[in-house]
Write an enzyme that holds these catalytic residues in place. Structure first.
Site, short mmCIF file in Angstrom:
data_model
loop_
_atom_site.label_atom_id
_atom_site.label_comp_id
_atom_site.label_asym_id
_atom_site.label_seq_id
_atom_site.Cartn_x
_atom_site.Cartn_y
_atom_site.Cartn_z
N ASP A 152 9.93 -0.83 -17.05
CA ASP A 152 10.94 -1.47 -17.92
C ASP A 152 11.20 -2.90 -17.43
OD1 ASP A 152 12.85 1.06 -19.37
OD2 ASP A 152 11.49 1.53 -17.75
N GLU A 195 17.54 -5.45 -22.98
CA GLU A 195 18.26 -4.27 -22.47
C GLU A 195 18.55 -4.36 -20.97
OE1 GLU A 195 16.35 -0.43 -22.92
OE2 GLU A 195 18.04 0.57 -21.94
N ASP A 248 13.65 -4.60 -26.28
CA ASP A 248 13.71 -3.34 -25.53
C ASP A 248 12.35 -3.20 -24.86
OD1 ASP A 248 14.02 -0.81 -24.55
OD2 ASP A 248 15.02 -0.04 -26.35
N ASP A 260 11.38 1.25 -25.00
CA ASP A 260 12.32 2.09 -25.73
C ASP A 260 11.80 3.51 -25.61
OD1 ASP A 260 14.42 2.83 -27.42
OD2 ASP A 260 13.09 2.75 -29.17
N THR A 280 12.53 5.41 -22.59
CA THR A 280 12.09 5.50 -21.18
C THR A 280 11.84 6.97 -20.81
OG1 THR A 280 13.38 3.55 -20.69
CG2 THR A 280 12.66 4.82 -18.81
N ASP A 289 17.54 -1.27 -29.95
CA ASP A 289 17.01 0.05 -30.28
C ASP A 289 16.64 0.19 -31.76
OD1 ASP A 289 16.90 1.38 -27.83
OD2 ASP A 289 19.02 1.93 -27.89
N1 LIG Z 1 24.42 8.96 -26.45
C1 LIG Z 1 23.46 8.28 -27.06
N2 LIG Z 1 23.36 8.31 -28.41
C2 LIG Z 1 22.38 7.65 -29.04
N3 LIG Z 1 21.44 6.90 -28.40
C3 LIG Z 1 21.50 6.83 -27.07
C4 LIG Z 1 22.49 7.52 -26.33
N4 LIG Z 1 22.28 7.26 -25.01
C5 LIG Z 1 21.21 6.44 -24.93
N5 LIG Z 1 20.73 6.18 -26.17
C6 LIG Z 1 19.63 5.30 -26.57
O1 LIG Z 1 18.59 6.07 -27.13
C7 LIG Z 1 17.39 5.35 -26.92
C8 LIG Z 1 16.21 6.25 -27.13
O2 LIG Z 1 16.28 6.73 -28.43
P1 LIG Z 1 15.44 7.99 -28.91
O3 LIG Z 1 16.27 9.19 -28.66
O4 LIG Z 1 15.25 7.69 -30.37
O5 LIG Z 1 14.17 7.98 -28.14
C9 LIG Z 1 17.53 4.85 -25.52
O6 LIG Z 1 16.72 3.72 -25.38
P2 LIG Z 1 15.98 3.44 -23.94
O7 LIG Z 1 15.02 4.54 -23.72
O8 LIG Z 1 15.35 2.13 -24.24
O9 LIG Z 1 17.06 3.36 -22.92
C10 LIG Z 1 19.03 4.52 -25.41
O10 LIG Z 1 19.33 3.16 -25.62
MG LIG Z 2 15.87 1.77 -26.27
MG LIG Z 3 17.38 2.36 -21.33
MG LIG Z 4 14.66 0.64 -23.04
#
Ligand SMILES: Nc1ncnc2c1ncn2[C@@H]1O[C@H](COP(=O)(O)O)[C@@H](OP(=O)(O)O)[C@H]1O
Ligand SMILES: [Mg+2]
Ligand SMILES: [Mg+2]
Ligand SMILES: [Mg+2]
Length: 351
Positions: free
Chosen positions: A48, A71, A143, A146, A148, A289
């Site tokens: 990241d 991010e 991001d 995205d 992770t 995101d």
């Molecule tokens: N409580 C929450 N509700 C919704 N999204 C959240 C969350 N906590 C973290 N995320 C976000 O969900 C993203 C991933 O989305 P998805 O579930 O669609 O894969 C994460 O991005 P990162 O992985 O870049 O941190 C993070 O920003």
């Molecule tokens: Mg993300």
């Molecule tokens: Mg993250």
């Molecule tokens: Mg990310």
């Protein structure tokens, strides 16, 4: 005359391609000690940080006055005890920045052999992602990885970069290193970059040979629709999705995957509806995101709104503000989904 934002698109794709190569190579070698847990308990890896360093370095060279809403930040890396992580980030970032020029790359963006950066330059590049967003002016959202969690489990993840002007997304790029180029060949070639420019449509290129194809949401019979949703139950209300699915008469099981790869899949017709209703309404969605995915959906013939049918606002700040969830689908399907969401919500309220 060149098309509007053509240079920005070329730079963004070049940056995302390098970041994708970096993240793919890290995955094979990643060890547990190269992952940190952030204040919000989410993971962040050397990939990241390095991907953000690489993309921001390229953006800063090509567009020196553009702010970036990224991010990650380098605060944890500047702490005592993070020396091993710092060294790996310098090594990985420089490997990506100094790789030979590829299709569409220009040396003037500070790329190619001999263009190593120092630790300080790379940490500062990460911290250039500190812009607070807002309604006026031109800025990028990034991001670097995205999904992770998807990255760590060898699933889907995406490098997402968008250009936002006066709160409006003008360019969106999503690199998906693990996504099959052709959904009907899931074991075939993987790795694609999706891009969209406002008013100019959307396209997919393969990471390996830059082969282009247009991207649009085909009309799907209701029985062929399915929901695209998060892998992480904490990120979206999956049982609500199930109710909406039933109300729509959808029979196919949902497709669960991490990251904005969901938007990419929806845009090319692998699925039919992306629904992300909050589990915790206090959580505010971040602009990085969704910015790239939102434009990709619109340029592929879809509509994206919150669950009240209002457009997402990318001009508030680093977040989308109060969380009413996200609904994306082809134009004709979108109205039906919104209706089903309202019905499911009323049914829930009546319990
Ligand atoms: N409580 C929450 N509700 C919704 N999204 C959240 C969350 N906590 C973290 N995320 C976000 O969900 C993203 C991933 O989305 P998805 O579930 O669609 O894969 C994460 O991005 P990162 O992985 O870049 O941190 C993070 O920003
Ligand atoms: Mg993300
Ligand atoms: Mg993250
Ligand atoms: Mg990310």
């Amino acid at each position: 005359m060149s098309l509007q934002y053509s240079t920005e698109k070329q730079v963004a794709i070049a940056a995302v391609r390098r970041a994708c190569a970096l993240t793919s190579s890290v995955f094979n070698k990643l060890v547990k000690t190269e992952t940190l847990t952030k204040g919000d308990k989410s993971p962040v890896t050397i990939a990241d940080y390095s991907a953000q360093a690489v993309v921001n370095t390229i953006l800063s060279k090509a567009f020196p006055s553009d702010p970036i809403v990224g991010e990650e930040d380098a605060a944890d890396l500047r702490q005592d005890g993070a020396e091993t992580l710092r060294n790996r980030i310098v090594e990985l970032s420089n490997e990506a920045l100094t790789a030979d020029l590829g299709v569409g790359d220009l040396a003037e963006w500070g790329l190619g052999p001999g263009k190593e950066r120092t630790l300080e330059q790379l940490l500062d590049a990460i911290d250039r992602g500190n812009d607070q967003g807002g309604p006026i002016g031109r800025r990028w959202s990034l991001d670097p990885i995205d999904g992770t969690k998807g990255f760590l489990r060898g699933g889907q993840y995406a490098v997402c970069l968008a250009l936002i002007v006066d709160g409006d997304v003008k360019l969106g790029v999503i690199g998906c290193p693990n996504l099959p180029v052709n959904s009907i060949e899931p074991e075939g070639l993987k790795g694609c970059i999706f891009s969209a420019v406002k008013g100019q449509g959307a396209e997919q290129i393969t990471i390996s040979d830059a082969k282009r194809s247009p991207v649009f949401i085909p009309p799907l019979e209701p029985r062929m629709l399915n929901l695209l949703e998060s892998m992480e139950a904490a990120h979206a209300d999956l049982s609500f999705n199930q109710q909406v699915s039933e109300l729509l008469g959808i029979t196919r099981p949902p497709t669960r995957m991490d990251s904005q790869a969901k938007y990419a899949c929806l845009a090319r017709g692998d699925g039919g509806v992306y629904l992300r209703m909050p589990i915790n309404p206090e959580y505010q969605e971040k602009i990085w995101d969704h910015a790239s995915g939102a434009l990709l959906i619109q340029e592929a013939g879809g509509v994206i709104t919150n669950s009240l049918g209002k457009p997402l606002d990318f001009g508030i700040g680093r977040t989308l503000g109060k969380n009413y969830g996200i609904v994306a689908a082809r134009k004709d399907v979108h109205a039906q989904v919104l209706e089903a969401v309202q019905k499911a919500r009323s049914a829930q309220a009546a319990l």
